[in-house]
Design an enzyme around this catalytic site. Structure first.
Site, PDB file in Angstrom:
ATOM      1  N   CYS A 116      67.384  90.006  17.463  1.00  0.00           N
ATOM      2  CA  CYS A 116      66.862  89.329  16.269  1.00  0.00           C
ATOM      3  C   CYS A 116      67.494  89.875  14.997  1.00  0.00           C
ATOM      4  CB  CYS A 116      65.342  89.503  16.216  1.00  0.00           C
ATOM      5  SG  CYS A 116      64.597  88.938  14.671  1.00  0.00           S
TER       6      CYS A 116
ATOM      7  N   TYR B 206      69.924  78.996  10.009  1.00  0.00           N
ATOM      8  CA  TYR B 206      68.810  78.365  10.731  1.00  0.00           C
ATOM      9  C   TYR B 206      68.552  76.959  10.214  1.00  0.00           C
ATOM     10  CZ  TYR B 206      67.692  82.817  12.949  1.00  0.00           C
ATOM     11  OH  TYR B 206      67.754  83.963  13.713  1.00  0.00           O
TER      12      TYR B 206
END
Length: 338
Positions: free
Chosen positions: A61, A192
Site C-alpha cells: 500500500c 486512482y
C-alpha cells in the site's frame, strides 16, 4: 488463505469520477499529554510512549509505505512495532496470512478489522492501512495517514535515533505543505482517479491533471535534487511511493499511459536516487505491490493475472543527481543502519 475468500473489495467508482473517502479517525499521538485526553471536538490525544503502539501497515500500500519509510529514517523501529499485512485481501480487510498461522504475532488478530471493531463495533468506513493500534487494548487509535508521519517527525523526537534527519523543518513547512497538497490531489490520488474512473470523460480529465502535475514535477526537479530544500523531507516521502509503483502498476493497470516515469529523465533520476537511499528501496517490495493491485482490484482486472514484468533492475543504475547539490540527510544527520 486462513479463511474462505469472501470476494474482492469494490474500489472503483459506480459512475463518473472516483471520489476518495477522506474521513479518518483523527485522534492524535502527542508529546504534550501523559494520558488519553478527550478534546473539545470529541477526538482524543494519546500520549507518546515507547512500546505502547503497533504500526499496522502493508508493503503493497502506498499510503502505508510512507509510514514505514518515516519510521525507518527516524529510527523508531524499537519504539513502535511494525505489523505487515499480506498483499492481497478480500472485502473483510487486510489479513495476516504472511505470519505463522495467519495471526499477527503481537495482537493475535487475523484481520485488521478486528482492531477497528474493538474500538468501534459498528465502524462504517473502510478498514485501511496504515493504522496505529494500542497494543494493550488491541484497538485502533488512528488511521489518519497524513498525520501519522508528521507526528513521527515532530512528536516522537525524544525517541529519534542519533543522527535522525529533520523531515519536517519548521522553516520549510509552508513550502512542504503546499507541494504535498498538489502531489496528493493530482498524483498520489490522481492515479486512482484514473484507474477507478467509471466514465471516459472522468478518466481523461484525471489523466490530463495527473500528467500536468508530473510535467510540473519534472521541471521542478531539473534544478534541485529534492522537492524542498537540499535534503529529503516529508514531501519526498509522500511522492516516492507513487513514483515507485507507477511503471509496474499505474501505467498499465490504472491506464496512466501517456508515458512511464522512466521516460521522464528528471523524475527517473530522482526516483533512482531515493530508491538507492536507505529507508526507501529497502522498504520496497514490487512483487507484493503487483500482487496487491492486479489481484485485489478484480473489478478492473477480472482475470487477476499478475504481470511478469516490467524489469526494474535499472533502479540501481547511477542516477547522477549529486550534481545538483544537497545530500539525503543534511548536516549532522546519518543514514539508518538497522
Amino acid at each position: 488463505m486462513t479463511e474462505v475468500w469472501a470476494g474482492p473489495p469494490q474500489n472503483a467508482a459506480k459512475e463518473g469520477e472516483f471520489i476518495r473517502d477522506t474521513n479518518y479517525i483523527t485522534d492524535r499521538i502527542v508529546s504534550s499529554v501523559s494520558e488519553v485526553t478527550e478534546q473539545p471536538d470529541g477526538t482524543f490525544h494519546w500520549p507518546v510512549e515507547a512500546g505502547r503502539y503497533r504500526l499496522m501497515a502493508a508493503r503493497a500500500c502506498p499510503w502505508a509505505h510512507r509510514t514505514i519509510i518515516s519510521r525507518r529514517l527516524l529510527g523508531l523501529e524499537d519504539v513502535i512495532s511494525l505489523s505487515l499485512a499480506a498483499p492481497t485481501h478480500d472485502v473483510r480487510s487486510w489479513n495476516y496470512d504472511l505470519d505463522p498461522g495467519g495471526v499477527d504475532p503481537v495482537l493475535g488478530i487475523r484481520r485488521l478489522q478486528e482492531a477497528y471493531f474493538n474500538r468501534f463495533p459498528d465502524y462504517p468506513r473502510g478498514i485501511t492501512v496504515p493504522a496505529i493500534v494500542d497494543v494493550a487494548s488491541k484497538s485502533v487509535v488512528t488511521n489518519d495517514y497524513p498525520s501519522i508521519t508528521l507526528e513521527f517527525a515532530t512528536e516522537w523526537t525524544a525517541f529519534h535515533r542519533a543522527g535522525a534527519p529533520d523531515l519536517y523543518p519548521v522553516q520549510l513547512r509552508d513550502e512542504i505543505d503546499e507541494i504535498n497538497a498538489r502531489v496528493f490531489k493530482d498524483v498520489n490520488n490522481g492515479v486512482y482517479r484514473c484507474g477507478f474512473a467509471a466514465s471516459q470523460e472522468a478518466y481523461e480529465a484525471a489523466h490530463e491533471q495527473l500528467f500536468d502535475a508530473l510535467d510540473w514535477l519534472e521541471d521542478h526537479l531539473s534544478t534541485r535534487r529534492y522537492l524542498v530544500g537540499g535534503h529529503i523531507t516529508e514531501a519526498d516521502i509522500r511522492l516516492y511511493p507513487t513514483l515507485i509503483r507507477f511503471d509496474v502498476c499505474y501505467y498499465s493497470h490504472f491506464k496512466c499511459s501517456r508515458n512511464r516515469i522512466k521516460d521522464m529523465p528528471n523524475l527517473w533520476g530522482y526516483l533512482r536516487d531515493l530508491y538507492q537511499t536507505p529507508g526507501f528501496g529497502d522498504t520496497t517490495d514490487l512483487q507484493q505491490v503487483k500482487e496487491h493491485y492486479f489481484i485485489t482490484h478484480a473489478e478492473i482486472n477480472p482475470t487477476q493475472i499478475v504481470p511478469v514484468g516490467p524489469d526494474m533492475s535499472d533502479l540501481i543504475s547511477p542516477h547522477g543527481r549529486e550534481r545538483l547539490g544537497g545530500s539525503p540527510f543534511g548536516p549532522g544527520a546519518t543514514p539508518p543502519t538497522s
